[in-house]
Motif scaffolding. Structure first.
Motif, mmCIF file in Angstrom:
data_model
loop_
_atom_site.group_PDB
_atom_site.id
_atom_site.type_symbol
_atom_site.label_atom_id
_atom_site.label_comp_id
_atom_site.label_asym_id
_atom_site.label_seq_id
_atom_site.Cartn_x
_atom_site.Cartn_y
_atom_site.Cartn_z
ATOM 1 N N VAL A 56 0.840 -1.203 0.000
ATOM 2 C CA VAL A 56 0.000 0.000 0.000
ATOM 3 C C VAL A 56 0.881 1.261 0.000
ATOM 4 C CG1 VAL A 56 -1.783 1.277 1.240
ATOM 5 C CG2 VAL A 56 -1.893 -1.204 1.122
ATOM 6 N N GLY A 57 1.917 1.224 0.828
ATOM 7 C CA GLY A 57 2.835 2.360 0.868
ATOM 8 C C GLY A 57 3.490 2.591 -0.480
ATOM 9 N N ALA A 58 3.908 1.516 -1.123
ATOM 10 C CA ALA A 58 4.560 1.627 -2.429
ATOM 11 C C ALA A 58 3.580 2.165 -3.463
ATOM 12 C CB ALA A 58 5.096 0.263 -2.866
ATOM 13 N N LEU A 59 2.338 1.692 -3.393
ATOM 14 C CA LEU A 59 1.302 2.157 -4.321
ATOM 15 C C LEU A 59 1.076 3.666 -4.142
ATOM 16 C CD1 LEU A 59 -1.186 1.553 -6.276
ATOM 17 C CD2 LEU A 59 -2.524 1.346 -4.184
ATOM 18 N N LEU A 60 0.943 4.092 -2.877
ATOM 19 C CA LEU A 60 0.707 5.512 -2.608
ATOM 20 C C LEU A 60 1.847 6.370 -3.132
ATOM 21 C CD1 LEU A 60 -0.701 5.317 1.021
ATOM 22 C CD2 LEU A 60 -1.953 6.019 -1.014
ATOM 23 N N LYS A 61 3.082 5.932 -2.872
ATOM 24 C CA LYS A 61 4.241 6.704 -3.349
ATOM 25 C C LYS A 61 4.225 6.834 -4.862
ATOM 26 C CE LYS A 61 7.490 5.883 0.393
ATOM 27 N NZ LYS A 61 8.598 5.057 0.864
ATOM 28 N N GLN A 62 3.905 5.728 -5.504
ATOM 29 C CA GLN A 62 3.890 5.698 -6.968
ATOM 30 C C GLN A 62 2.809 6.632 -7.527
ATOM 31 O OE1 GLN A 62 3.212 1.641 -8.217
ATOM 32 N NE2 GLN A 62 2.769 2.339 -10.298
ATOM 33 N N VAL A 63 1.629 6.596 -6.912
ATOM 34 C CA VAL A 63 0.541 7.449 -7.402
ATOM 35 C C VAL A 63 0.882 8.924 -7.189
ATOM 36 C CG1 VAL A 63 -1.902 8.032 -7.176
ATOM 37 C CG2 VAL A 63 -1.175 5.683 -6.919
ATOM 38 N N ILE A 64 1.415 9.244 -6.027
ATOM 39 C CA ILE A 64 1.753 10.641 -5.731
ATOM 40 C C ILE A 64 2.856 11.124 -6.669
ATOM 41 C CG2 ILE A 64 2.740 12.181 -3.958
ATOM 42 C CD1 ILE A 64 1.157 10.539 -1.893
ATOM 43 N N GLU A 65 3.818 10.254 -6.919
ATOM 44 C CA GLU A 65 4.928 10.571 -7.817
ATOM 45 C C GLU A 65 4.415 10.920 -9.227
ATOM 46 O OE1 GLU A 65 8.665 11.380 -8.710
ATOM 47 O OE2 GLU A 65 8.006 10.801 -6.695
ATOM 48 N N ALA A 66 3.343 10.251 -9.640
ATOM 49 C CA ALA A 66 2.832 10.430 -11.003
ATOM 50 C C ALA A 66 1.896 11.633 -11.138
ATOM 51 C CB ALA A 66 2.106 9.155 -11.450
ATOM 52 N N LEU A 67 1.574 12.302 -10.034
ATOM 53 C CA LEU A 67 0.657 13.450 -10.109
ATOM 54 C C LEU A 67 1.327 14.637 -10.814
ATOM 55 C CD1 LEU A 67 -0.707 13.489 -6.424
ATOM 56 C CD2 LEU A 67 -2.005 12.866 -8.466
ATOM 57 N N PRO A 68 0.550 15.520 -11.415
ATOM 58 C CA PRO A 68 1.130 16.762 -11.943
ATOM 59 C C PRO A 68 1.873 17.488 -10.805
ATOM 60 C CG PRO A 68 -1.173 16.555 -12.598
ATOM 61 C CD PRO A 68 -0.909 15.451 -11.616
ATOM 62 N N PRO A 69 2.980 18.181 -11.126
ATOM 63 C CA PRO A 69 3.870 18.719 -10.086
ATOM 64 C C PRO A 69 3.173 19.512 -8.978
ATOM 65 C CG PRO A 69 4.785 19.122 -12.253
ATOM 66 C CD PRO A 69 3.455 18.465 -12.465
ATOM 67 N N ASN A 70 2.260 20.390 -9.345
ATOM 68 C CA ASN A 70 1.655 21.235 -8.315
ATOM 69 C C ASN A 70 0.733 20.446 -7.390
ATOM 70 O OD1 ASN A 70 2.825 23.828 -9.084
ATOM 71 N ND2 ASN A 70 1.641 23.556 -10.959
ATOM 72 N N GLN A 71 0.029 19.475 -7.950
ATOM 73 C CA GLN A 71 -0.815 18.616 -7.113
ATOM 74 C C GLN A 71 0.059 17.778 -6.184
ATOM 75 O OE1 GLN A 71 -3.751 16.376 -9.422
ATOM 76 N NE2 GLN A 71 -3.994 18.119 -10.793
ATOM 77 N N ARG A 72 1.188 17.308 -6.719
ATOM 78 C CA ARG A 72 2.096 16.493 -5.923
ATOM 79 C C ARG A 72 2.653 17.318 -4.758
ATOM 80 N NH1 ARG A 72 6.119 15.190 -9.633
ATOM 81 N NH2 ARG A 72 7.544 16.659 -8.689
ATOM 82 N N GLN A 73 3.007 18.553 -5.045
ATOM 83 C CA GLN A 73 3.553 19.406 -3.985
ATOM 84 C C GLN A 73 2.515 19.663 -2.891
ATOM 85 O OE1 GLN A 73 4.882 22.675 -6.415
ATOM 86 N NE2 GLN A 73 6.525 21.433 -7.271
ATOM 87 N N VAL A 74 1.303 19.976 -3.317
ATOM 88 C CA VAL A 74 0.284 20.324 -2.318
ATOM 89 C C VAL A 74 -0.082 19.113 -1.459
ATOM 90 C CG1 VAL A 74 -2.096 21.108 -1.980
ATOM 91 C CG2 VAL A 74 -0.627 22.304 -3.601
ATOM 92 N N ILE A 75 -0.315 17.947 -2.075
ATOM 93 C CA ILE A 75 -0.719 16.787 -1.254
ATOM 94 C C ILE A 75 0.439 16.348 -0.352
ATOM 95 C CG2 ILE A 75 -0.195 14.865 -2.851
ATOM 96 C CD1 ILE A 75 -2.796 13.538 -1.886
ATOM 97 N N THR A 76 1.659 16.480 -0.837
ATOM 98 C CA THR A 76 2.800 16.084 -0.001
ATOM 99 C C THR A 76 2.914 16.988 1.216
ATOM 100 O OG1 THR A 76 3.963 15.274 -1.959
ATOM 101 C CG2 THR A 76 5.286 15.626 0.004
ATOM 102 N N LEU A 77 2.793 18.294 0.986
ATOM 103 C CA LEU A 77 2.923 19.224 2.111
ATOM 104 C C LEU A 77 1.752 19.103 3.082
ATOM 105 C CD1 LEU A 77 4.323 22.343 0.224
ATOM 106 C CD2 LEU A 77 5.576 20.677 1.587
ATOM 107 N N ARG A 78 0.529 19.016 2.541
ATOM 108 C CA ARG A 78 -0.636 18.974 3.421
ATOM 109 C C ARG A 78 -0.766 17.623 4.116
ATOM 110 N NH1 ARG A 78 -5.108 22.074 3.115
ATOM 111 N NH2 ARG A 78 -5.564 20.943 5.016
#
Lengths: 212, 96
Positions: free
Chosen positions: A148-170
């Motif tokens: 599950v952790g690997a899946l989450l990392k992979q999905v977040i990694e594939a997000l458009p940059p700004n979405q990735r930044q916001v979800i990572t920070l929040r």
């Protein structure tokens, strides 16, 4: 997230100006690991992210005497960090993907539904085939499976940059929306839009995993 | 097309569709939905059999993503030591 209780900003700033090593160590423990991860959002490369973080600490120590407290200390530190990380990634990347050039505000202004429109019938209610059902297991409970952790990392990694930044920070770093808006220079409503889309995509990936 | 109305908590509110509901979830969780929209959201939540699952899944998503931070490392001891000596050096340069 590493929750480290820090003294109020004025106390830390005064201690750093006095060369108080313990105060600097507390700041390192509170922010260093998170800074490396945030820098990685821009550089995509761990060694570069660590360089940027180190440079940021030097800038913080050198600049602390002129810190005026107009923003929170954390915001000040992470703004130095993200500015340096952006510069570095622009300098070192030969071709920047188009999406990386979009500002967070530009990205938020494009229309993008949280759920594919085809999931809904004409009246706007879920279709029988697509309506959400309780997951067979909670992702949090299943987290120990590493998958599950690997899946989450992979999905977040594939997000458009700004979405990735916001979800990572929040959601990973546990920042408030104010902190994210200040550091990324995005309006509050657009920050919410980016967070909304990012969470919707991660939910979809988990839905495919837990309802498969 | 005018909105259908639905009776919820002793008042009539405009009905929300599932398609609209999923777009309001983040505003709801962030506490930024205006009061009247919040009523419509909660009315739909009480009356739809699927959307409560969607909201719950978003909550579970947030919790699961939050757990990622547990898997991320702390400061490597070497880096910590280096930065502490850097701090000492920078501070002594200044006072010299």
């Amino acid at each position: 997230m590493a929750i480290v209780a820090l003294a109020p900003d004025q106390e830390i700033v005064a201690a750093l100006r006095n060369g108080d090593e313990a105060a600097f160590a507390a700041l390192l423990d509170a922010y260093h690991a998170s800074m490396v991860r945030v820098a990685m959002l821009y550089t995509g490369d761990r060694a570069q992210a660590e360089d940027v973080t180190q440079e940021t600490w030097v800038a913080v120590v050198k600049g602390i005497s002129s810190f005026e407290g107009r923003s929170a200390l954390k915001t000040w530190i992470f703004t130095i960090l993200t500015n340096r990380a952006k510069t570095k990634s622009q300098r070192e990347r030969r071709s920047v993907p188009f999406s990386a050039l979009q500002s967070p505000d530009e990205e938020a202004e494009e229309y993008e539904p949280a759920v594919a429109p085809s999931a809904f019938a004409e009246d706007g209610w879920w279709r029988d085939e697509t309506h959400p059902q309780a997951w067979r297991e909670s992702p949090e409970a299943a987290f120990s499976s590493a998958e599950v952790g690997a899946l989450l990392k992979q999905v977040i990694e594939a997000l458009p940059p700004n979405q990735r930044q916001v979800i990572t920070l929040r959601d990973v770093e546990g920042w408030t929306s104010d902190e994210v808006c200040n550091v990324l220079g995005v309006s509050e409503s657009n920050q919410r839009v980016l967070l909304h889309r990012a969470r919707a995509k991660v939910r979809l990936a988990l839905d495919e995993y837990f309802n498969a | 097309m005018p909105n259908m109305q639905t009776f919820y908590n002793n008042e009539w509110v405009d009905e929300l569709t599932c398609k609209e509901f999923v777009e309001w979830v983040t505003d709801y969780l962030e506490g930024t939905l205006p009061a009247d929209e919040r009523k419509r959201f909660e009315a739909h939540l009480a009356q739809c059999s699927s959307c409560p699952h969607y909201l719950e899944q978003i909550r579970e998503t947030i919790q699961a993503v939050g757990k990622l931070s547990d898997t991320l490392g702390e400061v490597a001891p070497e880096a910590r030591g280096e930065l502490l000596s850097l701090f000492k050096r920078l501070k002594s340069e200044k006072t010299d």
